[in-house]
Design a protein around this motif. Structure first.
Motif, PDB file in Angstrom:
ATOM      1  N   UNK A 189      30.284  73.025  15.539  1.00 20.23           N
ATOM      2  CA  UNK A 189      30.172  71.595  15.846  1.00 20.23           C
ATOM      3  C   UNK A 189      31.216  71.184  16.884  1.00 20.23           C
ATOM      4  N   UNK A 190      31.115  69.967  17.436  1.00 18.15           N
ATOM      5  CA  UNK A 190      32.103  69.524  18.425  1.00 18.15           C
ATOM      6  C   UNK A 190      33.428  69.153  17.769  1.00 18.15           C
ATOM      7  N   UNK A 191      34.438  68.905  18.602  1.00 13.43           N
ATOM      8  CA  UNK A 191      35.723  68.435  18.078  1.00 13.43           C
ATOM      9  C   UNK A 191      35.530  67.108  17.346  1.00 13.43           C
ATOM     10  N   UNK A 192      36.391  66.864  16.367  1.00 13.25           N
ATOM     11  CA  UNK A 192      36.349  65.609  15.614  1.00 13.25           C
ATOM     12  C   UNK A 192      37.765  65.220  15.228  1.00 13.25           C
ATOM     13  N   UNK A 193      38.306  64.210  15.904  1.00 13.12           N
ATOM     14  CA  UNK A 193      39.671  63.764  15.605  1.00 13.12           C
ATOM     15  C   UNK A 193      39.753  63.105  14.232  1.00 13.12           C
ATOM     16  N   UNK A 194      38.623  62.552  13.762  1.00  9.82           N
ATOM     17  CA  UNK A 194      38.620  61.906  12.457  1.00  9.82           C
ATOM     18  C   UNK A 194      38.561  62.928  11.325  1.00  9.82           C
ATOM     19  N   UNK A 195      38.060  64.124  11.621  1.00  9.43           N
ATOM     20  CA  UNK A 195      37.932  65.150  10.596  1.00  9.43           C
ATOM     21  C   UNK A 195      39.008  66.204  10.719  1.00  9.43           C
ATOM     22  N   UNK A 211      39.032  74.896  15.852  1.00  2.00           N
ATOM     23  CA  UNK A 211      38.972  75.059  14.390  1.00  2.00           C
ATOM     24  C   UNK A 211      37.552  74.910  13.832  1.00  2.00           C
ATOM     25  N   UNK A 212      37.094  75.958  13.133  1.00  2.00           N
ATOM     26  CA  UNK A 212      35.790  75.918  12.484  1.00  2.00           C
ATOM     27  C   UNK A 212      34.616  75.817  13.430  1.00  2.00           C
ATOM     28  N   UNK A 230      38.758  68.964  12.730  1.00  2.00           N
ATOM     29  CA  UNK A 230      38.471  69.796  13.891  1.00  2.00           C
ATOM     30  C   UNK A 230      39.133  69.229  15.152  1.00  2.00           C
ATOM     31  N   UNK A 231      40.342  68.727  14.997  1.00  2.00           N
ATOM     32  CA  UNK A 231      41.082  68.261  16.160  1.00  2.00           C
ATOM     33  C   UNK A 231      41.713  69.462  16.859  1.00  2.00           C
ATOM     34  N   UNK A 232      41.956  69.309  18.149  1.00  2.00           N
ATOM     35  CA  UNK A 232      42.471  70.412  18.955  1.00  2.00           C
ATOM     36  C   UNK A 232      43.982  70.554  18.794  1.00  2.00           C
ATOM     37  N   UNK A 233      44.455  71.794  18.659  1.00  2.00           N
ATOM     38  CA  UNK A 233      45.886  72.086  18.634  1.00  2.00           C
ATOM     39  C   UNK A 233      46.220  72.966  19.838  1.00  2.00           C
ATOM     40  N   UNK A 234      47.448  72.813  20.346  1.00  2.00           N
ATOM     41  CA  UNK A 234      47.874  73.566  21.533  1.00  2.00           C
ATOM     42  C   UNK A 234      49.003  74.518  21.168  1.00  2.00           C
ATOM     43  N   UNK A 235      49.111  75.615  21.939  1.00  2.00           N
ATOM     44  CA  UNK A 235      50.065  76.664  21.606  1.00  2.00           C
ATOM     45  C   UNK A 235      50.780  77.192  22.852  1.00  2.00           C
ATOM     46  N   UNK A 236      51.927  77.791  22.614  1.00  2.00           N
ATOM     47  CA  UNK A 236      52.670  78.514  23.636  1.00  2.00           C
ATOM     48  C   UNK A 236      52.818  79.941  23.132  1.00  2.00           C
ATOM     49  N   UNK A 237      52.594  80.925  24.013  1.00  2.00           N
ATOM     50  CA  UNK A 237      52.680  82.319  23.570  1.00  2.00           C
ATOM     51  C   UNK A 237      53.970  82.971  24.033  1.00  2.00           C
ATOM     52  N   UNK A 238      54.476  83.883  23.195  1.00  2.00           N
ATOM     53  CA  UNK A 238      55.692  84.638  23.464  1.00  2.00           C
ATOM     54  C   UNK A 238      55.396  86.127  23.275  1.00  2.00           C
ATOM     55  N   UNK A 239      56.050  87.013  24.054  1.00  2.00           N
ATOM     56  CA  UNK A 239      55.827  88.450  23.897  1.00  2.00           C
ATOM     57  C   UNK A 239      56.134  88.908  22.479  1.00  2.00           C
ATOM     58  N   UNK A 240      55.366  89.868  22.006  1.00  2.00           N
ATOM     59  CA  UNK A 240      55.580  90.385  20.656  1.00  2.00           C
ATOM     60  C   UNK A 240      56.989  90.945  20.496  1.00  2.00           C
ATOM     61  N   UNK A 241      57.482  91.585  21.545  1.00  2.00           N
ATOM     62  CA  UNK A 241      58.796  92.231  21.471  1.00  2.00           C
ATOM     63  C   UNK A 241      59.941  91.230  21.430  1.00  2.00           C
ATOM     64  N   UNK A 242      59.631  89.948  21.632  1.00  2.00           N
ATOM     65  CA  UNK A 242      60.693  88.943  21.631  1.00  2.00           C
ATOM     66  C   UNK A 242      61.226  88.631  20.251  1.00  2.00           C
ATOM     67  N   UNK A 243      60.439  88.981  19.205  1.00  2.00           N
ATOM     68  CA  UNK A 243      60.864  88.704  17.828  1.00  2.00           C
ATOM     69  C   UNK A 243      60.475  89.879  16.954  1.00  2.00           C
ATOM     70  N   UNK A 244      61.254  90.138  15.937  1.00  2.00           N
ATOM     71  CA  UNK A 244      60.929  91.207  15.005  1.00  2.00           C
ATOM     72  C   UNK A 244      60.096  90.650  13.858  1.00  2.00           C
ATOM     73  N   UNK A 245      59.474  91.551  13.119  1.00  2.00           N
ATOM     74  CA  UNK A 245      58.600  91.161  12.018  1.00  2.00           C
ATOM     75  C   UNK A 245      58.803  92.135  10.861  1.00  2.00           C
ATOM     76  N   UNK A 246      59.131  91.603   9.708  1.00  2.00           N
ATOM     77  CA  UNK A 246      59.407  92.456   8.564  1.00  2.00           C
ATOM     78  C   UNK A 246      58.191  93.147   8.004  1.00  2.00           C
ATOM     79  N   UNK A 247      56.979  92.652   8.325  1.00  2.00           N
ATOM     80  CA  UNK A 247      55.764  93.204   7.746  1.00  2.00           C
ATOM     81  C   UNK A 247      55.030  94.165   8.675  1.00  2.00           C
TER      82      UNK A 247
END
Length: 281
Positions: free
Chosen positions: A216-222, A136-137, A224-241
């Motif tokens: 800048x580096x990560x900062x848990x106090x600010x 982030x940032x 810029x803390x790290x977030x983790x994600x899991x990815x799924x195929x686009x075709x697994x879900x529909x999107x109205x937009x």
């Protein structure tokens, strides 16, 4: 010996390899310093140039380096060698072909860190993974010094939300920016706060060493803390937009933020390679 004990023993041996490798080079440096009037002369020029350039270029949170400064840092990193940070392909860690049993643990060491930037090295045994995470940032330069690794990277689609009627609100649409294999020596990869593959994952094919510069580096106090994600195929879900053809869908995925993965835990070790000279700026 239990499997858990064997895995723990292996993790400690990996950390010990780095300690010994750096310790040997630190001892050589000290001997050289005794034979010279200026110990600073033992600092590899590339490492010192990188440090000085980072001090001049990174201006703190909410700033992105100018294009000419990006090019300047890339030129330095592209020409850096493992020896510039006290590493060698002859270290046993990089000569090991067999994968570590259990969950391979990543090790890291910090060369330098301040409020504006950090310089660190990540050591990945074969099959080790740094899970999908964001910056982030931040502007991040990654230079693969040794080894072979797979990188997958995403950026959020604009607007960065996915709340169509048939899509779970916790999923967000992202565009695939990289899905490739890098082999050292290779050029530096750069990611930016919103582009360039800000959310990425590393998977080591062979034992690897990656030099990262984060500004800048990560900062848990600010914010810029790290977030983790899991990815799924686009075709697994529909999107109205946004509706894509099947071949276009392969360039997109849905990302869901997750709890901190077990394989994201790392072991920190002391950096005993060449030291930057803070007085020479």
């Amino acid at each position: 010996m239990t499997i858990e004990a064997m895995v723990e023993q292996r993790r400690e041996s990996v950390a010990q390899v780095h300690r010994v490798g750096y310790a040997n080079r630190a001892m050589i440096r000290k001997k050289r310093c005794k034979r010279t009037k200026k110990c600073a002369s033992t600092v590899p020029m590339a490492l010192q140039d990188l440090f000085v350039s980072c001090r001049q270029i990174f201006k703190g949170p909410d700033t992105v380096p100018l294009p000419e400064d990006i090019k300047r840092l890339c030129n330095i990193l592209d020409n850096m060698k493992p020896e510039d940070v006290g590493l060698s392909s002859e270290l046993q860690f990089f000569k090991t072909k067999a994968a570590v049993k259990g969950t391979p643990r990543v090790t890291y060491t910090t060369i330098y860190q301040c409020n504006d930037f950090s310089m660190c090295i990540f050591f990945l045994p074969a099959n080790a993974v740094i899970p999908l995470h964001n910056h982030p940032g931040m502007t991040v330069f990654s230079k693969l010094l040794l080894g072979k690794m797979h990188i997958k990277a995403y950026d959020w689609v604009d607007p960065p939300r996915a709340d169509g009627p048939d899509t779970p609100i916790q999923l967000r649409l992202a565009k695939l920016e990289a899905d490739s294999v890098l082999t050292a020596p290779c050029n530096t990869s750069v990611l930016y706060p919103t582009t360039g593959g800000n959310i990425h994952q590393f998977t080591a094919i062979t034992p690897c060493a990656v030099l990262d510069v984060l500004g800048p580096p990560y900062s848990k106090e600010g914010d810029r803390d790290c977030s983790y994600y899991k990815d799924f195929p686009y075709t697994g879900f529909s999107n109205g937009e946004m509706e894509l053809k099947k071949e276009e869908g392969s360039c997109y995925a849905w990302l869901e933020e997750t709890e901190v993965p077990e394989n994201s835990k790392m072991d920190g070790i002391e950096y005993l390679g060449p030291q930057v000279d803070e007085s020479r700026c």
